[in-house]
Enzyme design. Structure first.
Site, mmCIF file in Angstrom:
data_model
loop_
_atom_site.group_PDB
_atom_site.id
_atom_site.type_symbol
_atom_site.label_atom_id
_atom_site.label_comp_id
_atom_site.label_asym_id
_atom_site.label_seq_id
_atom_site.Cartn_x
_atom_site.Cartn_y
_atom_site.Cartn_z
ATOM 1 N N PRO A 11 0.849 -1.196 0.000
ATOM 2 C CA PRO A 11 0.000 0.000 0.000
ATOM 3 C C PRO A 11 0.884 1.245 0.000
ATOM 4 O O PRO A 11 1.986 1.230 0.563
ATOM 5 C CB PRO A 11 -0.777 -0.109 1.316
ATOM 6 C CG PRO A 11 -0.633 -1.534 1.753
ATOM 7 C CD PRO A 11 0.680 -2.003 1.222
ATOM 8 N N LYS A 12 0.419 2.316 -0.622
ATOM 9 C CA LYS A 12 1.159 3.586 -0.613
ATOM 10 C C LYS A 12 0.575 4.465 0.496
ATOM 11 O O LYS A 12 -0.537 4.978 0.379
ATOM 12 C CB LYS A 12 1.069 4.293 -1.959
ATOM 13 C CG LYS A 12 1.974 5.520 -2.036
ATOM 14 C CD LYS A 12 1.926 6.160 -3.405
ATOM 15 C CE LYS A 12 2.931 7.309 -3.487
ATOM 16 N NZ LYS A 12 2.681 8.351 -2.462
ATOM 17 N N TRP A 13 1.346 4.619 1.556
ATOM 18 C CA TRP A 13 0.900 5.362 2.732
ATOM 19 C C TRP A 13 0.993 6.860 2.484
ATOM 20 O O TRP A 13 1.979 7.337 1.925
ATOM 21 C CB TRP A 13 1.732 4.961 3.944
ATOM 22 C CG TRP A 13 1.574 3.513 4.259
ATOM 23 C CD1 TRP A 13 2.299 2.479 3.739
ATOM 24 C CD2 TRP A 13 0.602 2.938 5.116
ATOM 25 N NE1 TRP A 13 1.838 1.287 4.236
ATOM 26 C CE2 TRP A 13 0.802 1.542 5.083
ATOM 27 C CE3 TRP A 13 -0.416 3.467 5.922
ATOM 28 C CZ2 TRP A 13 0.008 0.673 5.825
ATOM 29 C CZ3 TRP A 13 -1.197 2.605 6.650
ATOM 30 C CH2 TRP A 13 -0.995 1.222 6.600
#
Length: 347
Positions: free
Chosen positions: A31-33
């Site tokens: 996931p891209k935080w």
């Protein structure tokens, strides 16, 4: 020992989630935080947190500095993201505004916000462990050692989820936005850590909207349009500024001044009317004044996501829309995102 904090490894944008079968060595998806990039160094005595822009973040997150020595089993250098979550249990999501409030010069305010909106550190890479420098090791090895190192570490330190499944990554891209995440990152498994280089792949949410031109700021060079301010009408019919469009070429900046001249609001003396833009802790003493335009011209822009009632990032110009009436540019056209509990992302 003392760790030298390197420049972080970066990512280049892609329109779709890449196929791992077409990448030699394979890919791992994460996931891209949506937070502050942080390289966290714990040398056994002190904690230091460096940012993507080489700005020290240590003083702004005392709750992390206090927790790290108690949680990490041994000295190490971690790459990750500092995030803040808000919302009721079962409905939590990342909160960029709460996170950005943490950057404040007053120590008393920093301490208060550390208690009111405590941060988490989401680790996604291990650059050193003890005396072992891991920068030249392939990501597959660094990830395995990261999992081993943080296997029993508790909140507020977490290790990001991963998958090798392309379909799962595509699903994450759609679902995790509901928890405030920014997209998906694909990382080649066989590559070493490359400070400052864009060797990773990021896929972010991209959408279009028709917005109204509200005004423009003069470019820092003093010639042409630096950024075009845009707005949307809310349910009450109020036109609200929602962001800005930039990245014009030199020639285009100069041409825009001529194009927009008929729309410039003028006073009785014929002088252009200016307004004062919104300030934040990031603008400081920067000139935020702008030339006001009559709200008549519509343009289509690309954006990734909203943060409250504004675009989260600078938007990109697509085309002018002479076929659209300004009053038709409302928030109702924007995509609504289904909620998703952050706890289910962290896992």
């Amino acid at each position: 020992m003392r760790y030298d904090i390197p420049a972080p490894m970066l990512a280049k944008a892609a329109a779709t989630v890449p196929d791992p079968a077409k990448t030699p060595g394979g890919l791992l998806f994460e996931p891209k935080w949506d937070g502050f990039r942080g390289l966290l160094a714990w040398d056994g005595e002190t904690v230091e947190i460096g940012s993507r822009g080489a700005k020290p973040l240590t003083r702004y997150f005392p709750e992390l500095v206090e927790a790290i020595p108690e949680l990490l089993p041994r000295p190490c250098l971690l790459d990750g993201e500092i995030v803040v979550a808000t919302g009721a249990e079962g409905e939590q999501r990342l909160d960029w505004e709460a996170l950005s409030q943490r950057i404040h010069p007053a120590a008393s305010r920093v301490a208060r916000l550390a208690a009111e909106t405590p941060a988490m550190f989401i680790a996604f890479d291990l650059l050193a462990e003890g005396d072992d420098d891991l920068l030249d090791r392939p990501f597959s090895e660094r990830r395995a050692r990261l999992e081993s190192l943080l296997a029993d570490v508790a909140h507020p330190v977490h290790i990001t989820r991963t998958t090798r499944d392309h379909d799962a990554a595509v699903r994450w891209l759609a679902e995790f936005e509901g928890a405030g995440l920014d997209g998906v990152v694909a990382k080649p498994l066989d590559q070493p850590y490359a400070p400052g280089k864009r060797t990773l792949i990021k896929v972010k949410h991209a959408r279009t909207a028709d917005v109204v031109a509200l005004g423009y700021r003069i470019h820092k060079s003093g010639a042409g349009v630096g950024s075009l301010l845009v707005g949307l009408y809310d349910e009450d019919g109020t036109l609200r500024q929602v962001g800005g469009v930039a990245a014009w070429s030199d020639a285009r900046r100069r041409d825009l001044v001529e194009e927009l001249a008929p729309l410039v609001e003028r006073d009785e003396a014929g002088d252009a009317v200016t307004g004062e833009g919104e300030r934040s802790r990031f603008t400081g003493s920067k000139d935020v004044s702008f030339v006001r335009l009559r709200p008549e011209r519509v343009l289509e822009v690309r954006y990734d996501q909203l943060e409250g009632a504004r675009f989260r990032h600078t938007v990109q110009f697509e085309r002018w829309r002479p076929d659209r009436e300004a009053r038709s540019c409302t928030y109702a056209q924007l995509d609504s995102v289904a909620g998703y509990d952050l706890a289910d992302v962290i896992g």
